[in-house]
Design an enzyme around this catalytic site. Structure first.
Site, PDB file in Angstrom:
ATOM      1  N   HIS A 145      -6.119  -6.105   1.168  1.00  0.00           N
ATOM      2  CA  HIS A 145      -4.645  -5.996   1.015  1.00  0.00           C
ATOM      3  C   HIS A 145      -3.889  -6.094   2.305  1.00  0.00           C
ATOM      4  O   HIS A 145      -4.313  -5.981   3.403  1.00  0.00           O
ATOM      5  CB  HIS A 145      -4.400  -4.485   0.501  1.00  0.00           C
ATOM      6  CG  HIS A 145      -4.623  -3.311   1.560  1.00  0.00           C
ATOM      7  ND1 HIS A 145      -5.506  -2.282   1.324  1.00  0.00           N
ATOM      8  CD2 HIS A 145      -4.210  -2.927   2.794  1.00  0.00           C
ATOM      9  CE1 HIS A 145      -5.529  -1.393   2.201  1.00  0.00           C
ATOM     10  NE2 HIS A 145      -4.803  -1.787   3.232  1.00  0.00           N
ATOM     11  N   THR A 195       0.924  -1.311   0.068  1.00  0.00           N
ATOM     12  CA  THR A 195      -0.014   0.067  -0.180  1.00  0.00           C
ATOM     13  C   THR A 195       0.821   1.199   0.097  1.00  0.00           C
ATOM     14  O   THR A 195       1.394   1.694  -1.051  1.00  0.00           O
ATOM     15  CB  THR A 195      -0.966   0.020   1.125  1.00  0.00           C
ATOM     16  OG1 THR A 195      -0.366  -0.122   2.282  1.00  0.00           O
ATOM     17  CG2 THR A 195      -2.079  -1.158   0.956  1.00  0.00           C
ATOM     18  N   ASP A 253      -9.700  -5.033  -2.038  1.00  0.00           N
ATOM     19  CA  ASP A 253      -8.818  -4.030  -1.752  1.00  0.00           C
ATOM     20  C   ASP A 253      -9.436  -2.603  -2.426  1.00  0.00           C
ATOM     21  O   ASP A 253      -9.817  -2.554  -3.438  1.00  0.00           O
ATOM     22  CB  ASP A 253      -7.339  -4.372  -2.264  1.00  0.00           C
ATOM     23  CG  ASP A 253      -6.498  -2.990  -2.212  1.00  0.00           C
ATOM     24  OD1 ASP A 253      -6.717  -2.314  -1.094  1.00  0.00           O
ATOM     25  OD2 ASP A 253      -5.759  -2.512  -3.085  1.00  0.00           O
TER      26      ASP A 253
END
Length: 324
Positions: free
Chosen positions: A300, A169, A268
């Site tokens: 995620h 991320t 996600d």
């Protein structure tokens, strides 16, 4: 109550900032110590200082097999997720994950403890990543620099021609921006980044795309995180640091690596952005090996939180096969 501290800013469910300057990081997992030999994987780890000014530290991981052979190993520079404001290079989830990945991929991992919000807004985290790459480059030249130099694990075991960057991320966002910087600013000793591993990278933009909700877009957590991380960025949420596909953003053809793996998951919120990024790299004229991996119907970073599941094991196996 009179003794309660005054909150001046909060980004729920991540962080709370108080008037006295103290910070409560609400979602960070506890830090754990490095280990001379992890009981599950046999991987050794230790904490190192990369730079004193600014202060940048890291945890480095060395697989057990390397202690028994002379084969040089790839280097994987890892940036943890956490919206630039929570988690640590030394946290339990990151430590466990890199033990597993270093063992399966047979590589040296360097988990960078970059500076966090709110005291260090962007580009502090990007700069710390660049400082780390320059530190590695000093070892590629055969010397090593920094407060605790040289680092013997790099000098003895690293194959500097196989350098990877990556993360989850916001950590993947850092890795992407390092690739752009390396495309215009060569690293010392002509060090090259071979590949990048972008797991569900944090990208966003002012206009919703795909399945992103229209009405809630301006109040999305992603929007709030960016305003917290970089409130003065020209263009706001369409600054190229967070929206690499925005009009006027640097060409993705300049990404300074030879192979790139983008991973997505079914649950996600960045999935559509990451698919757009993947397609944009493909159409940019970039001449590397571009790969996409769909890890399944998960959130995620799920491979950090529940590595024992079948989907997580399949994902880690795929990542390990890339990092060669």
């Amino acid at each position: 109550m009179a003794n309660e501290k005054e909150i001046v800013k909060e980004l729920l469910p991540l962080i709370r900032v108080y008037k006295d300057g103290s910070v409560e990081r609400l979602l960070s997992s506890p830090n754990v110590a490095a280990s001379s030999e992890d009981p599950e994987t046999g991987v050794s780890s230790k904490d190192i200082v990369i730079s004193d000014n600014p202060f940048v530290s890291a945890r480095i991981f060395l697989p057990k097999t390397q202690q028994q052979q002379q084969k040089k190993l790839p280097i994987f520079v890892y940036f943890h997720g956490g919206a630039f404001c929570v988690e640590s290079a030394f946290s339990f989830f990151v430590h466990r994950y890199l033990n597993i990945l270093a063992s399966q991929a047979n590589l040296i991992a360097i988990s960078v403890d970059f500076r966090l919000l709110p005291h260090h807004p962007l580009p502090a985290a990007y700069d710390d990543g660049w400082t780390t790459l320059r530190w590695i480059a000093s070892h590629a030249a055969g010397a090593g620099s920094g407060p605790n130099n040289p680092e013997p694990w790099l000098l003895s075991h690293a194959d500097f021609s196989r350098l990877y960057v990556g993360g989850e991320t916001s950590g993947a966002n850092i890795a992407h921006n390092l690739l752009l910087r390396a495309g215009t600013e060569p690293l010392p000793s002509d060090l090259k980044i071979l590949g990048a591993l972008l797991c569900c990278p944090f990208f966003w933009g002012s206009k919703p795309i795909g399945s992103e909700p229209v009405e809630e877009h301006q109040q999305s957590l992603a929007m709030k995180v960016w305003n917290f991380a970089c409130p003065d960025a020209p263009g706001g949420i369409d600054h190229h640091w967070i929206n690499p596909c925005a009009s006027g953003a640097p060409s993705l053809s300049s990404l300074a690596c030879s192979k790139l793996l983008v991973t997505i998951t079914g649950k996600d919120e960045f999935r559509d952005r990451d698919l757009l990024y993947f397609d944009s790299v493909k159409q940019s004229g970039w001449h590397g090996d571009l790969q996409l991996f769909d890890a399944g119907h998960e959130e995620h970073a799920f491979q950090l939180f529940k590595p024992e599941t079948d989907l997580a094991q399949a994902m880690i196996k795929r990542l390990a096969s890339f990092l060669v």
